[in-house]
Design a protein around this motif. Structure first.
Motif, PDB file in Angstrom:
ATOM      1  N   ALA A  78       0.814  -1.210   0.000  1.00 19.67           N
ATOM      2  CA  ALA A  78       0.000   0.000   0.000  1.00 19.67           C
ATOM      3  C   ALA A  78       0.851   1.265   0.000  1.00 19.67           C
ATOM      4  CB  ALA A  78      -0.942   0.007   1.203  1.00 19.67           C
ATOM      5  N   ALA A  79       1.996   1.236   0.666  1.00 20.83           N
ATOM      6  CA  ALA A  79       2.851   2.424   0.720  1.00 20.83           C
ATOM      7  C   ALA A  79       3.450   2.750  -0.646  1.00 20.83           C
ATOM      8  CB  ALA A  79       3.958   2.228   1.753  1.00 20.83           C
ATOM      9  N   ALA A  80       3.837   1.721  -1.379  1.00 19.45           N
ATOM     10  CA  ALA A  80       4.463   1.923  -2.691  1.00 19.45           C
ATOM     11  C   ALA A  80       3.447   1.940  -3.828  1.00 19.45           C
ATOM     12  CB  ALA A  80       5.497   0.834  -2.957  1.00 19.45           C
ATOM     13  N   HIS A  81       2.184   1.707  -3.500  1.00 16.77           N
ATOM     14  CA  HIS A  81       1.124   1.628  -4.518  1.00 16.77           C
ATOM     15  C   HIS A  81       1.499   0.619  -5.605  1.00 16.77           C
ATOM     16  CE1 HIS A  81      -0.017   6.009  -3.369  1.00 16.77           C
ATOM     17  NE2 HIS A  81      -0.399   5.140  -2.457  1.00 16.77           N
ATOM     18  N   SER A  82       1.907  -0.554  -5.176  1.00 14.51           N
ATOM     19  CA  SER A  82       2.289  -1.590  -6.125  1.00 14.51           C
ATOM     20  C   SER A  82       1.772  -2.942  -5.633  1.00 14.51           C
ATOM     21  CB  SER A  82       3.806  -1.639  -6.304  1.00 14.51           C
ATOM     22  OG  SER A  82       4.435  -1.996  -5.078  1.00 14.51           O
ATOM     23  N   GLY A  83       1.794  -3.893  -6.507  1.00 12.22           N
ATOM     24  CA  GLY A  83       1.373  -5.229  -6.139  1.00 12.22           C
ATOM     25  C   GLY A  83       1.078  -6.071  -7.360  1.00 12.22           C
ATOM     26  N   TRP A  84       0.582  -7.258  -7.111  1.00 12.99           N
ATOM     27  CA  TRP A  84       0.250  -8.171  -8.199  1.00 12.99           C
ATOM     28  C   TRP A  84      -0.969  -9.003  -7.807  1.00 12.99           C
ATOM     29  CZ3 TRP A  84       0.187 -13.205  -6.691  1.00 12.99           C
ATOM     30  CH2 TRP A  84       0.977 -13.565  -5.590  1.00 12.99           C
TER      31      TRP A  84
END
Length: 146
Positions: A78-84
């Protein structure tokens, strides 16, 4: 990756590599003619099938045996606004072969909620899709409004 949406499509090999890194996913199936989603712990089998371990008395067992289901797992920062996110679609079957059941007792997933009578459910991956969000909202150095 489409420069307009920040998502990158993942190939099957990347999807399977990512699935192997997380312990929990969600099985999507039909319950009383409606879609149902249930979080489950899982493990990938040596051939890439998704394995679940659950109570033999669970309503999930009768609902998914022989049915086409979807299985989804993901990871989000959530902090980096990234994921998969990866989705596996395929036929689910309850393992009934005694030798296979014995093998999975040794090497299969461990249930987080053990029951007296446990069975293994196998999802054979017919369709595997995934996508990754890299640097989401701050990707282009501009913070987009929420």
């Amino acid at each position: 990756m489409d420069a307009n949406d920040g998502f990158r499509e993942l190939d099957r090999q990347e999807c399977m590599r990512l699935l192997a890194k997380v312990p929990v996913g969600r099985i999507v199936y039909t319950r009383q003619a409606l879609p149902a989603v249930l979080p489950v712990n899982f493990r990938l089998d040596r051939d890439g099938a998704v394995l679940l371990r659950t109570s033999a008395l669970s309503p999930l067992v009768s609902a998914v045996d022989g049915a086409v289901v979807a299985f989804e797992a993901d990871a989000v920062d959530a902090a980096a606004h990234s994921g998969w996110s990866v989705v596996v679609t395929g036929s689910a079957t309850v393992i009934t072969d005694p030798a296979e059941h014995a093998r999975l007792l040794r090497s299969g997933p461990r249930s987080w909620a053990p029951a007296r009578q446990e069975v293994f459910v196998r999802i054979d991956p017919e369709l595997v899709t995934g996508r990754e969000l890299v640097g989401g909202r701050s990707m282009y150095g501009v913070q987009l409004p929420s």
